[in-house]
Design an enzyme around this catalytic site. Structure first.
Site, PDB file in Angstrom:
ATOM      1  N   GLY A   1      -3.264   3.381  -2.524  1.00  0.00           N
ATOM      2  CA  GLY A   1      -4.135   3.908  -1.494  1.00  0.00           C
ATOM      3  C   GLY A   1      -5.155   4.900  -1.990  1.00  0.00           C
ATOM      4  O   GLY A   1      -6.236   5.017  -1.424  1.00  0.00           O
TER       5      GLY A   1
ATOM      6  N   ILE B   1       0.856  -1.198   0.000  1.00  0.00           N
ATOM      7  CA  ILE B   1       0.000   0.000   0.000  1.00  0.00           C
ATOM      8  C   ILE B   1       0.888   1.242   0.000  1.00  0.00           C
ATOM      9  O   ILE B   1       1.752   1.403   0.853  1.00  0.00           O
ATOM     10  CB  ILE B   1      -0.912   0.042   1.247  1.00  0.00           C
ATOM     11  CG1 ILE B   1      -1.846  -1.166   1.285  1.00  0.00           C
ATOM     12  CG2 ILE B   1      -1.737   1.334   1.251  1.00  0.00           C
ATOM     13  CD1 ILE B   1      -2.696  -1.241   2.547  1.00  0.00           C
ATOM     14  N   HIS B   2       0.656   2.100  -0.976  1.00  0.00           N
ATOM     15  CA  HIS B   2       1.362   3.383  -1.095  1.00  0.00           C
ATOM     16  C   HIS B   2       0.396   4.326  -1.781  1.00  0.00           C
ATOM     17  O   HIS B   2      -0.758   3.971  -2.004  1.00  0.00           O
ATOM     18  CB  HIS B   2       2.671   3.216  -1.878  1.00  0.00           C
ATOM     19  CG  HIS B   2       2.452   2.583  -3.212  1.00  0.00           C
ATOM     20  ND1 HIS B   2       2.204   3.313  -4.338  1.00  0.00           N
ATOM     21  CD2 HIS B   2       2.370   1.284  -3.568  1.00  0.00           C
ATOM     22  CE1 HIS B   2       2.009   2.476  -5.355  1.00  0.00           C
ATOM     23  NE2 HIS B   2       2.099   1.242  -4.914  1.00  0.00           N
ATOM     24  N   GLY B   3       0.817   5.508  -2.133  1.00  0.00           N
ATOM     25  CA  GLY B   3      -0.093   6.503  -2.692  1.00  0.00           C
ATOM     26  C   GLY B   3      -0.917   6.009  -3.864  1.00  0.00           C
ATOM     27  O   GLY B   3      -2.129   6.197  -3.915  1.00  0.00           O
TER      28      GLY B   3
END
Length: 159
Positions: free
Chosen positions: A21, A16-18
């Protein structure tokens, strides 16, 4: 036991990252992100960092591969699941364990020594290629795409 409402399964070694997300969650309309990875399942610091990326209305679960296999079919139909795995071996373990993965988005597999780059964000070695071929044989559609509005490419055609 019903079929879980898995909207998409994505391989992204960043988990999960930008991009995951915000962009993917919004595009899919997901309300639950399940990260299936043995190491992250017991790493609360990493879980907390990943939770910070997501809007508060999105729930997260961090499960080992085996726990994912054991409980995914107990998911409520209201749970719109975005399933994220770190690598193709994790995806194959889930599929062979009975997790209903029909479509696999290959988003990010970093380059490292011994791997060949097949797209700007995906690098594979022989073990990866073998696992992707097994997934293909199991009927999984393999799509290389970074963000939702990109045109996806069939991974097998890139190998």
């Amino acid at each position: 036991m019903g079929n879980p409402n898995i909207l998409l399964t994505r391989i992204d070694n960043r988990l999960i990252h930008g991009q995951v997300g915000v962009t993917w969650v919004n595009h899919l309309g997901a309300n639950l992100v399940v990260v299936a990875n043995d190491k992250v399942a017991s790493d609360e610091v990493q879980q907390n960092l990943m939770d910070m990326v997501l809007p508060d209305v999105i729930q997260t679960r961090y499960f080992t591969l085996q726990k994912t296999i054991d409980i995914i079919h107990k998911a409520s139909p209201r749970q719109k699941i975005f399933l994220v795995v770190k690598d193709v071996q994790d995806a194959l373990t889930l599929k062979e364990g009975g997790v209903p993965i029909d479509h696999l988005n290959v988003g990010n597999m970093h380059y490292e020594e011994g791997k060949k780059q097949i797209s700007s964000t995906v690098s594979v070695d022989e073990n990866d290629i073998e696992a992707f071929k097994k997934l293909d044989e199991l009927g999984v559609e393999l799509d290389v795409r970074g963000v939702p509005n990109e045109k996806g490419k069939n991974l097998l055609e890139l190998l």
